[in-house]
Each structure stands twice: as C-alpha cells, then as structure tokens.
Write a protein that holds these residues in place. Structure first.
Motif, PDB file in Angstrom:
ATOM      1  N   ARG A 183       0.822  -1.212   0.000  1.00 50.78           N
ATOM      2  CA  ARG A 183       0.000   0.000   0.000  1.00 50.78           C
ATOM      3  C   ARG A 183       0.862   1.270   0.000  1.00 50.78           C
ATOM      4  NH1 ARG A 183      -1.580   3.069   4.180  1.00 50.78           N
ATOM      5  NH2 ARG A 183      -3.213   4.553   3.704  1.00 50.78           N
ATOM      6  N   ARG A 186       1.751   2.367  -3.341  1.00 51.88           N
ATOM      7  CA  ARG A 186       0.627   2.964  -4.094  1.00 51.88           C
ATOM      8  C   ARG A 186       0.510   4.446  -3.736  1.00 51.88           C
ATOM      9  NH1 ARG A 186      -1.488  -2.206  -4.098  1.00 51.88           N
ATOM     10  NH2 ARG A 186      -2.427  -2.209  -2.035  1.00 51.88           N
ATOM     11  N   ILE A 187       0.769   4.779  -2.479  1.00 53.01           N
ATOM     12  CA  ILE A 187       0.727   6.195  -2.071  1.00 53.01           C
ATOM     13  C   ILE A 187       1.837   6.961  -2.798  1.00 53.01           C
ATOM     14  CG2 ILE A 187       0.857   7.820  -0.141  1.00 53.01           C
ATOM     15  CD1 ILE A 187      -0.063   5.498   1.684  1.00 53.01           C
ATOM     16  N   ARG A 197      -3.934  15.699  -6.023  1.00 51.70           N
ATOM     17  CA  ARG A 197      -4.978  14.691  -5.807  1.00 51.70           C
ATOM     18  C   ARG A 197      -4.669  13.891  -4.533  1.00 51.70           C
ATOM     19  NH1 ARG A 197      -9.071  13.033  -4.842  1.00 51.70           N
ATOM     20  NH2 ARG A 197     -10.516  11.803  -6.047  1.00 51.70           N
ATOM     21  N   VAL A 200      -5.357  15.947  -1.441  1.00 52.90           N
ATOM     22  CA  VAL A 200      -6.786  16.064  -1.160  1.00 52.90           C
ATOM     23  C   VAL A 200      -7.317  14.781  -0.506  1.00 52.90           C
ATOM     24  CG1 VAL A 200      -9.013  16.193  -2.354  1.00 52.90           C
ATOM     25  CG2 VAL A 200      -7.245  17.845  -2.866  1.00 52.90           C
ATOM     26  N   LEU A 201      -6.605  13.672  -0.739  1.00 55.69           N
ATOM     27  CA  LEU A 201      -6.989  12.427  -0.059  1.00 55.69           C
ATOM     28  C   LEU A 201      -6.394  12.361   1.347  1.00 55.69           C
ATOM     29  CD1 LEU A 201      -6.625   9.809  -2.954  1.00 55.69           C
ATOM     30  CD2 LEU A 201      -8.746  10.638  -1.938  1.00 55.69           C
ATOM     31  N   TYR A 203      -2.885  12.873   2.058  1.00 54.96           N
ATOM     32  CA  TYR A 203      -1.475  12.484   2.121  1.00 54.96           C
ATOM     33  C   TYR A 203      -0.565  13.704   1.978  1.00 54.96           C
ATOM     34  CZ  TYR A 203      -3.456   7.885   1.496  1.00 54.96           C
ATOM     35  OH  TYR A 203      -4.197   6.747   1.667  1.00 54.96           O
TER      36      TYR A 203
ATOM     37  N   ARG B  87     -13.106  16.545  -1.651  1.00 54.33           N
ATOM     38  CA  ARG B  87     -13.453  17.226  -2.898  1.00 54.33           C
ATOM     39  C   ARG B  87     -13.283  16.293  -4.090  1.00 54.33           C
ATOM     40  NH1 ARG B  87      -9.356  21.393  -5.786  1.00 54.33           N
ATOM     41  NH2 ARG B  87     -10.689  20.791  -7.499  1.00 54.33           N
ATOM     42  N   GLU B 102      -8.062  -0.410  -5.358  1.00 58.48           N
ATOM     43  CA  GLU B 102      -6.844   0.259  -4.866  1.00 58.48           C
ATOM     44  C   GLU B 102      -7.103   1.753  -4.630  1.00 58.48           C
ATOM     45  OE1 GLU B 102      -3.393  -2.642  -6.749  1.00 58.48           O
ATOM     46  OE2 GLU B 102      -4.178  -1.008  -7.968  1.00 58.48           O
ATOM     47  N   GLU B 105      -8.877   1.998  -1.408  1.00 56.05           N
ATOM     48  CA  GLU B 105      -7.933   1.755  -0.317  1.00 56.05           C
ATOM     49  C   GLU B 105      -7.117   3.023  -0.026  1.00 56.05           C
ATOM     50  OE1 GLU B 105      -5.633  -2.139  -0.385  1.00 56.05           O
ATOM     51  OE2 GLU B 105      -4.054  -0.633  -0.303  1.00 56.05           O
ATOM     52  N   LEU B 106      -6.727   3.733  -1.099  1.00 54.62           N
ATOM     53  CA  LEU B 106      -6.009   5.002  -0.914  1.00 54.62           C
ATOM     54  C   LEU B 106      -6.914   6.020  -0.220  1.00 54.62           C
ATOM     55  CD1 LEU B 106      -4.132   5.688  -4.282  1.00 54.62           C
ATOM     56  CD2 LEU B 106      -3.097   5.377  -2.044  1.00 54.62           C
ATOM     57  N   ALA B 107      -8.186   6.013  -0.615  1.00 53.42           N
ATOM     58  CA  ALA B 107      -9.113   7.018  -0.086  1.00 53.42           C
ATOM     59  C   ALA B 107      -9.362   6.845   1.412  1.00 53.42           C
ATOM     60  CB  ALA B 107     -10.434   6.966  -0.846  1.00 53.42           C
ATOM     61  N   VAL B 108      -9.287   5.611   1.921  1.00 55.16           N
ATOM     62  CA  VAL B 108      -9.548   5.421   3.362  1.00 55.16           C
ATOM     63  C   VAL B 108      -8.290   5.632   4.211  1.00 55.16           C
ATOM     64  CG1 VAL B 108     -11.511   3.895   2.988  1.00 55.16           C
ATOM     65  CG2 VAL B 108      -9.252   2.901   3.342  1.00 55.16           C
ATOM     66  N   ARG B 109      -7.152   5.872   3.548  1.00 52.31           N
ATOM     67  CA  ARG B 109      -5.886   6.200   4.252  1.00 52.31           C
ATOM     68  C   ARG B 109      -5.523   5.158   5.309  1.00 52.31           C
ATOM     69  NH1 ARG B 109      -8.268  11.513   4.420  1.00 52.31           N
ATOM     70  NH2 ARG B 109      -8.737  11.304   6.622  1.00 52.31           N
ATOM     71  N   GLU B 147     -14.677   8.853  -8.331  1.00 56.08           N
ATOM     72  CA  GLU B 147     -14.165  10.020  -7.593  1.00 56.08           C
ATOM     73  C   GLU B 147     -15.112  10.376  -6.444  1.00 56.08           C
ATOM     74  OE1 GLU B 147     -13.025  13.478  -9.859  1.00 56.08           O
ATOM     75  OE2 GLU B 147     -11.065  12.773  -9.220  1.00 56.08           O
ATOM     76  N   MET B 150     -14.768   7.899  -3.681  1.00 52.68           N
ATOM     77  CA  MET B 150     -13.545   8.159  -2.907  1.00 52.68           C
ATOM     78  C   MET B 150     -13.750   9.320  -1.938  1.00 52.68           C
ATOM     79  SD  MET B 150     -10.794   7.779  -5.980  1.00 52.68           S
ATOM     80  CE  MET B 150      -9.326   8.240  -5.065  1.00 52.68           C
TER      81      MET B 150
END
Lengths: 322, 241
Positions: A183, A186-187, A197, A200-201, A203, B87, B102, B105-109, B147, B150
């Motif tokens: 993971r 992926r970040i 982007r 905004v998530l 990170y 946003r 994936e 998964e990124l969106a839930v950190r 989007e 997410m």
C-alpha cells in the motif's frame, strides 16, 4: 504493481555479470565491479526522477558523499565494511535531505536547474577543500584488514567486491519488488502522478517526495561507498557534473520509468565505451550518437521495449481477428 | 431542510489577488451540515479561485475559511482532508495503473473502515462489478462516480464537487444527479460548482452567483435563476459563448 519480469531481467543480468567475471581476466572483473557500483547511482537517479519527481542532476554529488564517507571512516572503524557502507548510506541520505529541502518546492525544471547549481557548487567546494577531499588527486583508501561480519574481504577491483556489490544490488532490487506491491508504494505512485490529488486524499505529498529522495540518496551513497572500496581511491571528479550526467544517460538507456532498467543502461554504455576504446579515441562521439539513436527510437529505454512489443503483439492479434 | 442547523462550512470576507488582478473580492457564504449549495457564474467569475481557496491550494489574501467551527485558512489540502473536507475535481483525477479497489484503499488512508462498508458503497454506486479493473478502462461517467465514492467513503463533514457532470453524457448526468440526491442530499454539507443549470436546479437547496470575483446574489434556485441580473450575467454570458 509488481514488475516481476523487470526483476527477473535485472537479476538475470546481474547473475550473468557475476558469471562472466569468473571467466574473464582481472581487468574486466574490475570494470564489471565498478559497473555494479554505478548501477546503484543509475537506480538512485530513476528513483529521484520518476518517484520523487526531482530531476536530480546532482546524484553524483550524493554518490561522492558516500564514497568520501568510506574513505574518511575507514581508519576510524578498523576496516569494518558493514559500518563503512552504513556510513556511506547515511552520508548519501543526509546530502539528499539537504538538497531535497532546497529544491522540493521548485517547479520540475526549476528543480533540475537547482540541482545543477548544487552539483557545481559542491564540486567547486570539493576542489577548494583539498585537505578534506584530495582535490583532483583524490584520497586513497586507508590500508586496513577489511572484513564483513568477521569474513575477511580484500578491497579493490576484484571478484569478491563484485559479488558483494551484486548481492547488495540483488537485495535492493528484490526489496523494491516487494515494496512495490504494498500500500505504501501505491501512495508514492499516487503522489508521483498527481500530488494535489494525493493531498486532497489526506497524504502529505511533500513528505513522501522528500522521503523517496532521501532513500534515493541512501542508495547513491551505498553505491559510492562500494565504489570507494572497489577503486581504493576517490577523487573530486567522482562528484562532478559529468558523472551526474552519466547517471542520467544510464537511466535513460535502461528505461527511466523502471528502476530495473538502471543495470542494463550501465552495462550497455560502460561496456560499449571500454570495447570502443580499443579501436578509437572518439568514444564519446560514438556513445553520443548511440544516445541520440536511443532518444529517437527507444525513448522509454530498453525496459520500454516490453510495452512496445506488447502493443505490437496486441495490434497484430487485433488485425488478425478483423 | 432545517433552517436552524449550524453551518458546517463557511468563508468570511475572502479576497484573493494575483498581483494587481483581484480574482475574488470579499466573498462570504456558508453551508449548513445538511445543505447543498451551488456556485454558478460566467467564465472568469472566480469559481476556480474559490475552489482552490476552499480546498487549500491557494491561501486567501484576506478573510477566513471555517470548517465545523475551526479556522482552516492556513491549512494545506492534506490537513483539511483529515479534518473532514473532501473534494472531487473538474477533470477526473485518478491514478494510472491502479484498480477501483486500490483507489478506495487510498481514499480510506489505511483506516479500519469496514471492508464490507466499502464494498457496499461501491455496490450502491454501481461500481462493485469492476472493483479489480484498472481505472483507465472505465467510462468517463464511471470515473467521475469513482471520484465521488472516494470522496464519500470516509463520511466527510463537507464535500466540494467541482463540476461533477462535466463531460458526461445525458444518461451519465442523470445518474450523477440521482446519486447526489440519494447519497448526499440532507446528509452532508456540499458545495457544487456547476455550469449545467438543470443539475443546479435538481440538486441544490441554495445557489450563489459569482460575477467578477464577487457574490452577485444568493437564494433558492427558483428565485435566483429568475433574477434578471443573473439572466444577464450568467445566461447572457453563456449564450455569448
């Protein structure tokens, strides 16, 4: 996404290099041992350029920091190669951290210019601080009874150093393959592709980019440390701009978007240079023409051939179906 | 909509200048925790600057940005995200070579958001069947819906949708309008920056019109869109384009 084919190709090339070294003479073994140390430099450039988004034209300075760290540390740590290489990684990482903090907030092209200025400045400083660096004459590696975890090792351009470098490089490549499926990677890819982007998530894009750049510095530093052990001597030209440019060429020929391309690029260019030197003094001209050809017909480098071939195959299949 | 519920998001007297050019001048507005507010305006009205100030890309030259009572004016985008501001982008901003799963998964950190809950969200948005597909193979509409998923997965306090139907077909636009109505309306504070008037009228509780970097008028969609000033400002300008 793990690039298993890339890993297999690069490990096979590394294995072939080691096997070849047992069959050829001392001179070529030395050439290959140096090539393996430069592979770390090529990989570090790819990592900085493709994953930290820093087109670093100062990677040789970071490589040189690792090399000088080994020269300076050797007498103090009584030939303990593990500690010497650790020192080289720390030195490389520390220099990359300073460079990264200076150039990270610049634009892409601004960062390239920023690293050129840093490379030139450090080269001039190195030349001025002769007592510390030896200037153009360089500094020799102190004669010590070198050992790795108690196993005696002879420093120099020999098969032992080649194998040590190759094993460390294989561990690095396999480690990268493992991490690239996790993971965290992926970040890193998300930050590399679209920093805003990723922010905004939630990170911290700047922190991820600096971390990757520091890791690339540690890798370059490790390569520099191995280079000092293989060459038993480090001069200021090791940290010069021309060395940094070479690292870019190696990475470009191997494939700038894949860290598995670095070893291929180093071997292709350095072996071609060594062979051509036997027939002509215009090696730089010929290598330059080769590079123009690569830029024109192989912009993604050797590793990019796989994607191109895959595209051709799918086009042919589609054509047959229709 | 409850008229007494507190604002979850507000901007107070926000101005932004680039050299001598004033992109925004003294803009103030607020969004309740269960309200959808549309921001409309002709090209050059300052909508993009407003979006960038709300999401933390730009820092305002003057004024404050408040999220759930906390001043977030100086915070970078990642800190705003962690405080509950999500946003979407005008142009689908997804990551090459990654699957829908994936991306989620990124969106839930890495939070322990229930995997079942994630799957259910994708299911409700019509994306679960493609969870293992590379996002580049998705239609434009599905990319925009992803989007949205997410942005919604961590249940944000406030959501900023930047032209959520831009580039969509009529069918995809209808799907997005239904999604906004079903999943967001009355549940979370939302600002929609939108060009499409039918989207504005079907989704929004309130409309704010920006013109030349300032608030021209505000109100419910039926009142604002009948305002002669708005017709002249927005529709007149749009017709001109």
């Amino acid at each position: 996404m793990r690039d298993t084919v890339g890993l297999i190709v690069s490990l096979s090339i590394l294995l072939a290099t080691c096997l070849l070294a047992t069959l050829i003479g001392e001179f070529w073994t030395g050439v290959l041992a140096r090539c393996v140390t430069w592979m770390f430099l090529a990989i570090s450039f790819t990592l900085a350029y493709s994953y930290a988004n820093i087109p670093s034209v100062a990677q040789a300075t970071v490589f040189g920091a690792g090399a000088y760290a080994v020269i300076w540390a050797a007498p103090a740590i009584a030939g303990n190669i593990a500690l010497m290489l650790l020192a080289s990684m720390i030195a490389g990482g520390a220099v990359a951290l300073v460079f990264g903090l200076l150039v990270l907030r610049m634009s892409h092209s601004g960062a390239a210019i920023g690293t050129i200025i840093l490379a030139v400045a450090f080269s001039m400083l190195g030349n001025a601080a002769i007592g510390l660096t030896g200037g153009t004459d360089g500094l020799p590696l102190a004669s010590e009874a070198f050992h790795l975890f108690g196993i005696p090792i002879t420093a120099g351009p020999n098969i032992g150093m080649l194998l040590l470098g190759a094993v460390l490089l294989a561990i690095l490549l396999a480690g990268f393959w493992y991490i690239s499926g996790r993971r965290i990677w992926r970040i890193v890819r998300a930050v590399q592709q679209n920093a805003l982007r990723a922010q905004v998530l939630g990170y911290n894009a700047v922190a991820y980019r600096i971390a990757i750049y520091v890791i690339s510095g540690c890798i370059a530093g490790l390569g520099g440390g191995l280079y000092a052990l293989v060459s038993r001597h480090v001069a200021i030209e090791t940290i010069g701009l021309s060395m940094s440019l070479k690292s870019i060429l190696w990475a470009a020929v191997g494939g700038i978007s894949s860290i598995y391309g670095g070893p291929i690029g180093v071997l292709a260019i350095q072996l071609a240079s060594e062979v051509l030197l036997r027939w002509t003094v215009r090696v730089d001209l010929i290598i330059g023409l080769m590079l123009v050809a690569v830029a024109l017909w192989l912009p993604q480098g050797v590793m990019g051939l796989r994607t191109r071939n895959a595209n051709w195959i799918s086009t042919i299949k589609q054509w047959r179906r229709t | 909509m409850s008229g007494t519920s507190h604002p979850v998001f507000s901007v107070e007297g926000v101005s932004k200048s680039f050299g001598v050019f004033n992109a925004l001048t003294d803009v103030s507005l607020s969004v309740r925790h269960d309200e959808i507010r549309a921001i409309i305006g002709p090209n050059g009205a300052g909508k993009t600057t407003f979006v960038n100030i709300v999401s933390g890309v730009y820092r305002p030259s003057k004024g404050r940005v408040i999220l759930d009572g906390a001043d977030i004016t100086g915070l970078p985008p990642q800190k705003r995200a962690r405080l509950g501001l999500a946003r979407t982008f005008q142009i689908a901003s997804l990551f090459r070579g990654m699957t829908i799963a994936e991306h989620m998964e990124l969106a839930v950190r890495g939070r322990d958001t229930d995997r079942h809950e994630r799957t259910e969200l994708l299911d409700r948005m019509g994306l679960s069947a493609f969870a293992d597909r590379d996002v580049q193979t998705l239609s434009h509409g599905d990319q925009r819906i992803l989007e949205m998923a997410m942005a919604m997965v961590l249940k944000p306090k406030f959501l900023l949708l930047d032209e959520p139907t831009a580039g969509m077909s009529v069918a995809e636009t209808d799907r997005m309008i239904r999604l906004i109505g079903d999943r967001l309306r009355g549940k979370v504070g939302v600002i929609i920056v939108e060009h499409d008037m039918s989207v504005v009228t079907q989704t929004s509780d309130q409309v704010t019109v920006l013109a030349a970097g300032a608030v021209a008028t505000s109100g419910t969609p039926d009142i604002v869109l009948r305002d002669p000033l708005v017709k002249e400002l927005y529709l007149g300008s749009a017709a001109g384009h």
